[in-house]
Design a protein around this motif. Structure first.
Motif, PDB file in Angstrom:
ATOM      1  N   LEU A   6      30.403  42.197  48.132  1.00  0.00           N
ATOM      2  CA  LEU A   6      31.629  43.029  48.351  1.00  0.00           C
ATOM      3  C   LEU A   6      31.362  44.305  48.842  1.00  0.00           C
ATOM      4  CD1 LEU A   6      34.706  43.366  47.642  1.00  0.00           C
ATOM      5  CD2 LEU A   6      33.513  44.096  45.413  1.00  0.00           C
ATOM      6  N   ALA A   7      30.444  45.175  48.383  1.00  0.00           N
ATOM      7  CA  ALA A   7      30.152  46.196  49.695  1.00  0.00           C
ATOM      8  C   ALA A   7      29.775  45.870  51.279  1.00  0.00           C
ATOM      9  CB  ALA A   7      28.938  46.876  49.029  1.00  0.00           C
ATOM     10  N   HIS A   8      29.218  44.696  51.377  1.00  0.00           N
ATOM     11  CA  HIS A   8      29.449  43.959  52.525  1.00  0.00           C
ATOM     12  C   HIS A   8      30.696  44.398  53.576  1.00  0.00           C
ATOM     13  CE1 HIS A   8      27.648  42.499  56.540  1.00  0.00           C
ATOM     14  NE2 HIS A   8      28.543  41.663  56.805  1.00  0.00           N
ATOM     15  N   GLU A   9      31.729  43.706  52.474  1.00  0.00           N
ATOM     16  CA  GLU A   9      33.078  42.890  53.009  1.00  0.00           C
ATOM     17  C   GLU A   9      33.413  44.925  53.086  1.00  0.00           C
ATOM     18  OE1 GLU A   9      34.491  40.358  53.633  1.00  0.00           O
ATOM     19  OE2 GLU A   9      32.666  39.261  53.395  1.00  0.00           O
ATOM     20  N   LEU A  10      33.890  45.549  52.272  1.00  0.00           N
ATOM     21  CA  LEU A  10      34.458  46.735  52.066  1.00  0.00           C
ATOM     22  C   LEU A  10      33.929  47.576  53.477  1.00  0.00           C
ATOM     23  CD1 LEU A  10      34.214  47.616  48.602  1.00  0.00           C
ATOM     24  CD2 LEU A  10      35.821  46.641  49.792  1.00  0.00           C
ATOM     25  N   ARG A  11      32.625  47.387  54.280  1.00  0.00           N
ATOM     26  CA  ARG A  11      32.066  48.497  55.500  1.00  0.00           C
ATOM     27  C   ARG A  11      33.115  48.380  56.093  1.00  0.00           C
ATOM     28  NH1 ARG A  11      27.039  48.877  57.745  1.00  0.00           N
ATOM     29  NH2 ARG A  11      27.492  48.849  59.417  1.00  0.00           N
ATOM     30  N   THR A  12      34.462  47.035  56.076  1.00  0.00           N
ATOM     31  CA  THR A  12      35.769  47.410  57.888  1.00  0.00           C
ATOM     32  C   THR A  12      36.540  48.512  56.918  1.00  0.00           C
ATOM     33  OG1 THR A  12      36.511  45.682  56.619  1.00  0.00           O
ATOM     34  CG2 THR A  12      34.837  45.599  58.848  1.00  0.00           C
ATOM     35  N   ALA A  13      36.496  48.934  55.648  1.00  0.00           N
ATOM     36  CA  ALA A  13      37.510  49.389  55.046  1.00  0.00           C
ATOM     37  C   ALA A  13      38.221  51.169  55.249  1.00  0.00           C
ATOM     38  CB  ALA A  13      37.250  49.499  53.163  1.00  0.00           C
ATOM     39  N   LYS A  14      39.106  51.281  54.890  1.00  0.00           N
ATOM     40  CA  LYS A  14      39.742  52.939  55.488  1.00  0.00           C
ATOM     41  C   LYS A  14      40.489  53.151  54.259  1.00  0.00           C
ATOM     42  CE  LYS A  14      39.058  51.033  59.991  1.00  0.00           C
ATOM     43  NZ  LYS A  14      37.829  51.596  60.624  1.00  0.00           N
ATOM     44  N   ASP A  15      39.669  54.922  54.497  1.00  0.00           N
ATOM     45  CA  ASP A  15      39.720  56.157  53.525  1.00  0.00           C
ATOM     46  C   ASP A  15      39.959  55.262  52.513  1.00  0.00           C
ATOM     47  OD1 ASP A  15      41.483  58.331  52.638  1.00  0.00           O
ATOM     48  OD2 ASP A  15      43.410  57.319  52.398  1.00  0.00           O
ATOM     49  N   LEU A  16      38.835  54.821  51.518  1.00  0.00           N
ATOM     50  CA  LEU A  16      38.216  54.300  50.639  1.00  0.00           C
ATOM     51  C   LEU A  16      36.775  55.664  50.228  1.00  0.00           C
ATOM     52  CD1 LEU A  16      38.501  52.006  48.382  1.00  0.00           C
ATOM     53  CD2 LEU A  16      36.842  50.983  50.083  1.00  0.00           C
ATOM     54  N   THR A  17      37.059  55.931  48.768  1.00  0.00           N
ATOM     55  CA  THR A  17      36.422  55.990  48.258  1.00  0.00           C
ATOM     56  C   THR A  17      35.071  54.999  47.047  1.00  0.00           C
ATOM     57  OG1 THR A  17      36.573  58.368  47.934  1.00  0.00           O
ATOM     58  CG2 THR A  17      35.075  58.169  46.745  1.00  0.00           C
ATOM     59  N   VAL A  18      33.806  55.131  46.993  1.00  0.00           N
ATOM     60  CA  VAL A  18      32.914  53.897  46.642  1.00  0.00           C
ATOM     61  C   VAL A  18      32.466  54.914  46.155  1.00  0.00           C
ATOM     62  CG1 VAL A  18      31.906  51.634  46.465  1.00  0.00           C
ATOM     63  CG2 VAL A  18      33.770  51.877  47.993  1.00  0.00           C
ATOM     64  N   ALA A  19      32.093  54.545  44.444  1.00  0.00           N
ATOM     65  CA  ALA A  19      31.073  55.393  43.955  1.00  0.00           C
ATOM     66  C   ALA A  19      30.022  54.073  42.895  1.00  0.00           C
ATOM     67  CB  ALA A  19      31.262  55.925  42.630  1.00  0.00           C
ATOM     68  N   THR A  20      28.742  54.114  42.783  1.00  0.00           N
ATOM     69  CA  THR A  20      28.077  52.752  43.415  1.00  0.00           C
ATOM     70  C   THR A  20      26.871  52.948  42.161  1.00  0.00           C
ATOM     71  OG1 THR A  20      27.152  50.780  43.650  1.00  0.00           O
ATOM     72  CG2 THR A  20      26.543  52.382  45.087  1.00  0.00           C
ATOM     73  N   THR A  21      26.480  51.894  41.343  1.00  0.00           N
ATOM     74  CA  THR A  21      24.859  52.311  40.633  1.00  0.00           C
ATOM     75  C   THR A  21      23.837  51.554  40.726  1.00  0.00           C
ATOM     76  OG1 THR A  21      25.455  50.110  39.302  1.00  0.00           O
ATOM     77  CG2 THR A  21      26.431  52.785  38.972  1.00  0.00           C
ATOM     78  N   GLY A  22      23.923  50.926  42.549  1.00  0.00           N
ATOM     79  CA  GLY A  22      22.800  49.953  42.903  1.00  0.00           C
ATOM     80  C   GLY A  22      22.749  50.049  44.336  1.00  0.00           C
ATOM     81  N   LEU A  23      22.056  49.982  44.473  1.00  0.00           N
ATOM     82  CA  LEU A  23      20.699  50.480  46.227  1.00  0.00           C
ATOM     83  C   LEU A  23      21.410  49.168  47.133  1.00  0.00           C
ATOM     84  CD1 LEU A  23      17.177  50.855  44.876  1.00  0.00           C
ATOM     85  CD2 LEU A  23      19.019  52.187  46.124  1.00  0.00           C
ATOM     86  N   THR A  24      21.541  48.512  46.655  1.00  0.00           N
ATOM     87  CA  THR A  24      22.416  47.062  48.281  1.00  0.00           C
ATOM     88  C   THR A  24      23.976  47.635  48.356  1.00  0.00           C
ATOM     89  OG1 THR A  24      21.151  45.181  46.651  1.00  0.00           O
ATOM     90  CG2 THR A  24      23.663  44.714  48.029  1.00  0.00           C
ATOM     91  N   ALA A  25      24.866  47.820  47.490  1.00  0.00           N
ATOM     92  CA  ALA A  25      25.704  48.935  47.402  1.00  0.00           C
ATOM     93  C   ALA A  25      25.306  50.443  49.099  1.00  0.00           C
ATOM     94  CB  ALA A  25      26.917  48.935  46.266  1.00  0.00           C
ATOM     95  N   LEU A  26      25.047  51.074  48.198  1.00  0.00           N
ATOM     96  CA  LEU A  26      24.062  52.084  49.124  1.00  0.00           C
ATOM     97  C   LEU A  26      23.916  52.332  50.497  1.00  0.00           C
ATOM     98  CD1 LEU A  26      22.923  53.862  46.332  1.00  0.00           C
ATOM     99  CD2 LEU A  26      24.619  54.436  47.511  1.00  0.00           C
ATOM    100  N   HIS A  27      23.239  50.633  50.462  1.00  0.00           N
ATOM    101  CA  HIS A  27      22.196  50.494  51.725  1.00  0.00           C
ATOM    102  C   HIS A  27      23.866  50.134  53.052  1.00  0.00           C
ATOM    103  CE1 HIS A  27      18.167  49.872  49.739  1.00  0.00           C
ATOM    104  NE2 HIS A  27      18.859  51.329  50.193  1.00  0.00           N
ATOM    105  N   GLU A  28      24.334  48.732  52.093  1.00  0.00           N
ATOM    106  CA  GLU A  28      26.204  48.224  53.035  1.00  0.00           C
ATOM    107  C   GLU A  28      26.586  49.456  53.674  1.00  0.00           C
ATOM    108  OE1 GLU A  28      26.323  45.285  53.841  1.00  0.00           O
ATOM    109  OE2 GLU A  28      25.262  44.159  53.020  1.00  0.00           O
ATOM    110  N   LEU A  29      27.371  51.312  52.462  1.00  0.00           N
ATOM    111  CA  LEU A  29      27.619  51.585  53.048  1.00  0.00           C
ATOM    112  C   LEU A  29      26.864  52.657  54.205  1.00  0.00           C
ATOM    113  CD1 LEU A  29      29.661  50.360  50.573  1.00  0.00           C
ATOM    114  CD2 LEU A  29      30.341  49.758  52.423  1.00  0.00           C
ATOM    115  N   ALA A  30      25.999  53.163  54.001  1.00  0.00           N
ATOM    116  CA  ALA A  30      25.514  54.721  53.855  1.00  0.00           C
ATOM    117  C   ALA A  30      26.195  54.509  55.658  1.00  0.00           C
ATOM    118  CB  ALA A  30      23.820  54.504  53.401  1.00  0.00           C
TER     119      ALA A  30
END
Length: 259
Positions: A109-133
């Motif tokens: 899901l984090a990978h799919e959100l790479r094209t999102a606009k004006d979004l705030t994402v909080a996460t506990t997972g390293l995978t999501a952090l790497h995808e959105l960094a």
């Protein structure tokens, strides 16, 4: 530097297999700088001693918890996870603040959100952090704490304290197993406690779990879910699987395969 002596190397192999799931022949060969044949002999010796169980291409620790590592789970049910992630991403609206759990499906899901606009994402997972960094249109908050190597997730009191400072439009949770009456099943009580707290901080709760996880209870730690949560699974879920959840008032979404 990895140990070179045979006995020391075998002890390190056992430690890695127990703590991180690192136990493939190729990975261990690179890690220790020895040949694959040497690693196979080490695994054979550890297996003969009753300390490891051989698997295809490697081994697993007998005294380890049977929880699979995130790396192992990433390649499982890939198409189903992608379909679930695509549907979930379509629910997120510009300007929202969302909370992402750890786990391979939520990582998709984090990978799919790479094209999102004006979004705030909080996460506990390293995978999501790497995808959105490196995504400039997504503001990322890391709910840091104690890192669990197997799940690549932050847990514990520091994570919980950070969570209390925010609220969310949506939370997307992962699961080792999920049942209609019990909720989310996980390997670690810290994970289940955290998932319950995450759900309490969000207006909408989604559990992302492919069909093989429905009705499964592989462990003994549970997270209860709030009324009105949504289960997002894949189209291979059976009618009986779906009925068990809808019969208790849970909305079930069957994500269609991605072209």
């Amino acid at each position: 530097m990895p140990p070179n002596g045979s006995q020391a190397r075998r002890e390190e192999i056992l430690r890695l297999a127990t703590t991180t799931g690192l136990a493939s022949v190729e990975e261990l060969s690179r890690h220790f700088g020895v040949t694959a044949s040497t690693i196979r002999r080490d695994l054979a010796r550890l297996t003969a001693d009753g300390r490891l169980a051989r698997t295809y291409g490697g081994a697993m620790a007998l005294n380890a918890h049977p929880e699979a590592s995130l790396r192992q789970r990433t390649t499982e049910a890939y198409a189903q996870k992608r379909a679930i992630a695509r549907w979930a991403a379509a629910q997120v609206q510009p300007g929202e603040t969302v909370l992402l759990d750890a786990g391979s499906t939520v990582g998709a899901l984090a990978h799919e959100l790479r094209t999102a606009k004006d979004l705030t994402v909080a996460t506990t997972g390293l995978t999501a952090l790497h995808e959105l960094a490196d995504v400039e249109s997504v503001h990322v908050e890391c709910l840091g704490g104690t890192l669990r190597p197997l799940s690549q997730a932050f847990v514990g009191p520091l994570t919980e304290a950070a969570l209390e400072r925010m609220t969310f439009d949506r939370v997307f949770l992962s699961a080792d197993g999920v049942t209609a009456d019990g909720g989310i099943c996980e390997a670690d009580l810290r994970q289940t406690r955290l998932k319950e707290l995450m759900a309490r901080r969000a207006a909408r709760t989604y559990v992302l779990a492919h069909a093989a996880k429905l009705g499964r209870a592989p462990f003994h730690a549970w997270a209860q879910l709030p009324a009105g949560w949504t289960l997002v699974t894949d189209a291979s879920a059976t009618d009986a699987d779906v009925a068990a959840f809808t019969g208790r008032g849970t909305r079930v979404v069957l994500a269609e395969p991605v072209d």
